[in-house]
Design a protein around this motif. Structure first.
Motif, PDB file in Angstrom:
ATOM      1  N   LYS A   1      11.121   4.600  58.383  1.00 57.05           N
ATOM      2  CA  LYS A   1      11.690   5.306  57.805  1.00 57.05           C
ATOM      3  C   LYS A   1      13.101   4.038  57.573  1.00 57.05           C
ATOM      4  N   LEU A   2      13.289   3.615  58.528  1.00 61.29           N
ATOM      5  CA  LEU A   2      14.272   1.953  58.145  1.00 61.29           C
ATOM      6  C   LEU A   2      13.477   1.316  56.843  1.00 61.29           C
ATOM      7  N   ILE A   3      12.139   0.583  57.613  1.00 63.94           N
ATOM      8  CA  ILE A   3      11.723  -0.593  57.122  1.00 63.94           C
ATOM      9  C   ILE A   3      12.030  -0.143  55.174  1.00 63.94           C
ATOM     10  N   VAL A   4      11.068   1.122  55.143  1.00 61.46           N
ATOM     11  CA  VAL A   4      12.115   2.088  53.426  1.00 61.46           C
ATOM     12  C   VAL A   4      12.676   1.575  53.255  1.00 61.46           C
ATOM     13  N   ARG A   5      13.928   2.327  54.087  1.00 62.84           N
ATOM     14  CA  ARG A   5      15.029   1.968  53.058  1.00 62.84           C
ATOM     15  C   ARG A   5      16.160   0.932  53.065  1.00 62.84           C
ATOM     16  N   PHE A   6      15.561  -0.064  53.631  1.00 62.72           N
ATOM     17  CA  PHE A   6      16.094  -1.657  54.074  1.00 62.72           C
ATOM     18  C   PHE A   6      15.567  -2.134  53.162  1.00 62.72           C
ATOM     19  N   GLY A   7      14.542  -1.786  52.555  1.00 62.51           N
ATOM     20  CA  GLY A   7      13.091  -2.513  51.915  1.00 62.51           C
ATOM     21  C   GLY A   7      12.537  -4.152  52.699  1.00 62.51           C
ATOM     22  N   SER A   8      12.435  -3.570  53.778  1.00 65.99           N
ATOM     23  CA  SER A   8      11.796  -5.254  54.487  1.00 65.99           C
ATOM     24  C   SER A   8      10.191  -4.683  54.567  1.00 65.99           C
ATOM     25  N   SER A   9       9.814  -5.654  55.598  1.00 70.23           N
ATOM     26  CA  SER A   9       7.832  -5.586  55.849  1.00 70.23           C
ATOM     27  C   SER A   9       7.459  -5.086  57.196  1.00 70.23           C
ATOM     28  N   LYS A  10       6.882  -4.207  56.814  1.00 65.21           N
ATOM     29  CA  LYS A  10       6.728  -4.321  58.371  1.00 65.21           C
ATOM     30  C   LYS A  10       5.893  -5.491  59.089  1.00 65.21           C
ATOM     31  N   ILE A  11       5.857  -6.034  60.447  1.00 65.96           N
ATOM     32  CA  ILE A  11       4.804  -6.614  61.472  1.00 65.96           C
ATOM     33  C   ILE A  11       3.700  -5.864  61.735  1.00 65.96           C
ATOM     34  N   ASP A  12       3.156  -6.782  61.004  1.00 65.50           N
ATOM     35  CA  ASP A  12       1.748  -6.031  61.473  1.00 65.50           C
ATOM     36  C   ASP A  12       0.565  -7.143  62.445  1.00 65.50           C
ATOM     37  N   LYS A  13      -0.719  -6.090  62.651  1.00 66.23           N
ATOM     38  CA  LYS A  13      -1.242  -7.093  63.421  1.00 66.23           C
ATOM     39  C   LYS A  13      -1.667  -8.659  62.678  1.00 66.23           C
TER      40      LYS A  13
END
Length: 476
Positions: free
Chosen positions: A107-119
């Motif tokens: 949820k924090l990623i969505v709120r801050f507008g950053s990107s998830k570190i994926d595999k």
């Protein structure tokens, strides 16, 4: 910084929170009335919503303008406010959640507008460096990023970048949570072979805490010893105190002033929740934390180059500073800094409580003896186990809320062993006491080795790290 090294999570009083919500509401109204730019209004509205969530988390009920704390609302109006699930709140000074699992980072990623570190990104880092990813990347402890692919593009094309992280020195005592960004930054320095600047925000701590300037600077030097003990390369690392460096570096100060010119008071109020009663020192401080993101703040290292991109590993609560920095950068002709965000390190009493330097039982401190570590873990580490051995054997423990298991995800290197512990504890084959014993056996040598390395850090070594100078690096 407020604190890049997994900041202590401070709490405002209910009345302070009430006034902050009121002031932010006023700001939103004035921005709308004055037809301010939409991004400025959106930023202020997001801050207002966050403050209202924070108020609700503290008070157990929704904010009401006609009902300051201490004046209970009529029963008929209270409704669901106190029982609804409370939202997480994160800013550079306050981290709050009602969940025993801790903050909901998706949820924090969505709120801050950053990107998830994926595999895929983790695999790309491994290919670029030729090294296995750090356990913090493998386990999602560093979980979010901004523009990391740009950094990898630059590295693969033999273009330069540098690292920047920091520490807000609020006391002599650092705890294991403070080490997380530094452990990871050292790995980044090693695998990418790049220079690093570490900002000690003693000026910020003087402004926010009840400290003298001499105390704040003294803590910066003491904390620098713990940072140096993480093993940073003296030929590639510059540690600086804001109180010390700002007066000797025109390049740094010029960038501070450029940033200050391009950020309005309304913007910093919207981003950081400052009110009219905050000191002008606090209001202008974000520009000082932003300035190390630009290479010509360090002419001894980069000469007059302005195009060297910066990568900032930090805890996610520091992101508001760098959202501001990334917004300003193109307007003053600099590249936007890239970021890698870490999760928060949980307090011993559970992921929804805060670590505090004033509460010695809230964390494992770098000064703790082997006996103190054992006592703290056994007495204070929040357990995901059952009430009785019989129940635990039958139903198993909950690793999602168990602090000993959380700590092992940070510090146990062996992935297979960690997974086996997770299975055994979840199935009930491993008891809470056995899990705590495993953690103690990991932490005791880790802290002892850190203490031994710190003893080797003399005042002369600290002075060398903190002297502005040319650093050794491959790109010219």
């Amino acid at each position: 910084m407020a604190d890049m090294a997994n900041g202590e999570q401070g709490c405002a009083s209910p009345l302070d929170l009430f006034h902050r919500v009121a002031a932010q509401g006023e700001l939103v109204r004035s921005l709308k009335a004055g037809k301010a730019p939409q991004d400025e209004i959106d930023s202020a509205v997001r801050m207002l919503l966050s403050l209202k969530m924070n108020y609700k988390a503290a008070m157990g009920e929704d904010y009401r303008a006609d009902c300051p704390p201490g004046n209970p609302a009529p029963e008929s109006n209270r409704g669901l406010g106190a029982t609804e699930a409370e939202e997480d709140f994160v800013d550079p000074w306050t981290v709050q959640t009602s969940s025993a699992k801790g903050i909901d980072y998706d949820k924090l990623i969505v709120r801050f507008g950053s990107s998830k570190i994926d595999k895929e990104l983790v695999s790309r880092i491994e290919r670029a460096t030729g090294r296995r990813a750090h356990r913090f990347l493998r386990r999602g402890i560093f979980f979010s990023h901004r523009d990391m692919n740009q950094i990898l593009d630059a590295y693969e094309n033999k273009k330069p970048f540098y690292l920047y992280t920091g520490r807000g020195p609020s006391s002599e005592a650092m705890h294991v949570g403070h080490l997380i960004p530094f452990i990871f930054t050292k790995w980044l320095q090693d695998v990418f072979n790049v220079p690093l600047v570490i900002q000690m925000t003693d000026d910020e701590k003087y402004l926010w805490k009840d400290l003298t300037l001499d105390q704040a600077y003294g803590y910066a030097v003491e904390n620098a010893k713990d940072i140096i003990a993480c093993g940073f390369d003296i030929n590639k690392t510059f540690i600086f105190s804001d109180l010390d460096y700002m007066g000797t570096s025109p390049g740094f100060y010029k960038n501070v002033v450029k940033i200050q010119k391009h950020v309005t008071f309304n913007q910093v109020k919207g981003i950081f929740g400052f009110t009219d009663s905050d000191s002008i020192g606090k209001i202008s401080f974000p520009a000082i934390q932003a300035a190390p993101s630009f290479s010509n703040s360090f002419p001894q290292i980069f000469r007059d180059k302005t195009d060297i991109q910066c990568l900032i590993p930090c805890a996610i609560d520091q992101d508001p500073y760098f959202r501001m920095t990334r917004d300003v950068a193109p307007r003053i002709g600099y590249p936007k800094p890239a970021l890698l965000h870490s999760t928060f390190f949980p307090a011993l009493q559970g992921a929804q409580t805060k670590m505090s330097a004033s509460d010695p039982n809230s964390s494992i401190f770098l000064t703790d003896t082997a006996k103190q570590i054992k006592t703290k873990v056994n007495k204070h580490a929040f357990s995901g186990g059952r009430d009785t051995i019989e129940e635990h054997r039958e139903f198993g423990g909950n690793c999602d809320v168990d602090v000993s298991f959380m700590y092992l995800t940070f510090f146990l290197e062996d992935d297979d062993k960690l997974e086996q512990i997770r299975k055994d504890y979840t199935s009930g084959a491993m008891l809470t006491g056995e899990l705590k014993k495993t953690l103690i056996e990991v932490l005791q040598p880790l802290i002892a080795e850190h203490q031994a390395r710190r003893k080797e850090v003399t005042d002369e070594i600290v002075k060398e790290f903190m002297t502005p100078r040319k650093l050794s690096y491959d790109f010219q």
